[in-house]
Design an enzyme around this catalytic site. Structure first.
Site, PDB file in Angstrom:
ATOM      1  CB  SER A 137     -35.338  25.651  26.568  1.00 35.13           C
ATOM      2  OG  SER A 137     -35.192  24.845  27.827  1.00 35.13           O
ATOM      3  CE1 TYR A 150     -32.016  26.295  32.322  1.00 41.68           C
ATOM      4  CE2 TYR A 150     -32.148  24.386  30.671  1.00 41.68           C
ATOM      5  CZ  TYR A 150     -32.058  25.590  31.017  1.00 41.68           C
ATOM      6  OH  TYR A 150     -32.270  26.404  29.910  1.00 41.68           O
TER       7      TYR A 150
END
Length: 233
Positions: A137, A150
């Site tokens: 991502s 994250y």
């Protein structure tokens, strides 16, 4: 021409979201899909001769070793590993973030990728061929004040993948990072986010299938992509 026919693809987290969308496209293209998921298994809802499922946690070494052994037993090997399983939790106030929250994300997003890469390499090195893809991502390239832990886990996964790519190319093994922007998936839960500006899981799956459908001599190291609507203020 499809290069996917009869390819054996080991996918983590293929029971939902990006993993499921990719698995369905690969099965349609003639690939053999092995779903390694922690809870629900894709084979519970879909009967297909080229699909097998195994219940396991990517952060558990014993589970990962058993999963790859089961894939070899079922299909005879592993041609492709797709590291898709991931977990994300908001950490808007780092001063109150529990250690358990940190460890959960790193267990799946970094340790899980390491364990799966290691077991896949044991199979691919003697073959002198293979392809390892990791859904990282854009959070592995740009930080977010609402999710610093994250992002840290995704930066870690990207570093691991990049270092592996330098090793693996000498072995005839390809390594690719898949970096989508925000994607409309279960990751968001009930959060109030502009899903209409996000990528769809099928968009990400099509990119993965595109990469896998290249000739063996074509190496795509990294693909970054977003929904244009998300980028426009």
């Amino acid at each position: 021409m499809s290069y996917l026919a009869n390819k054996i693809v080991f996918i983590t987290g293929a029971s939902s979201g990006i993993g499921k969308a990719t698995a369905l496209m690969l099965l349609e293209a003639g690939a053999k899909v092995f779903d390694f998921s922690r809870t629900h298994q894709l084979a519970d809802e879909l009967s297909h001769p080229n699909l097998r499922s195994f219940k396991g946690n990517v952060g558990n070494e014993t589970d990962v070793i058993a999963g790859f052994a089961a894939c070899v037993e079922a299909f005879g090997g592993v041609d492709v590993l797709l590291n898709n399983a991931g977990i994300g939790v908001l950490t808007t106030d780092l001063s109150s973030t529990e250690l358990d929250t940190f460890e959960q994300m790193f267990d799946v997003n970094v340790k899980g990728v390491f364990l799966c890469n290691r077991e896949a390499l044991k199979i691919m090195k003697p073959q002198k061929a293979g392809h390892i893809l990791t859904v990282i991502s854009m959070a592995g390239q740009r930080t977010n004040p609402n999710a610093p832990v994250y992002c840290a886990s995704k930066f870690g996964a990207r570093g691991l993948s990049s270092g592996l790519a330098d090793q693996a190319i000498k072995l005839g093994i390809k390594v690719t990072d898949i970096n989508p922007g925000p994607t409309d998936s279960n990751y968001w839960g009930d959060r109030q986010v502009p899903r209409e500006k996000f990528l769809k899981v099928e968009d990400v799956a099509r990119v993965i299938v595109f990469v896998l459908n290249q000739p063996d001599y074509v190496l795509i190291r990294e693909i970054n992509f977003d929904n244009m609507k998300f980028l426009i203020p």
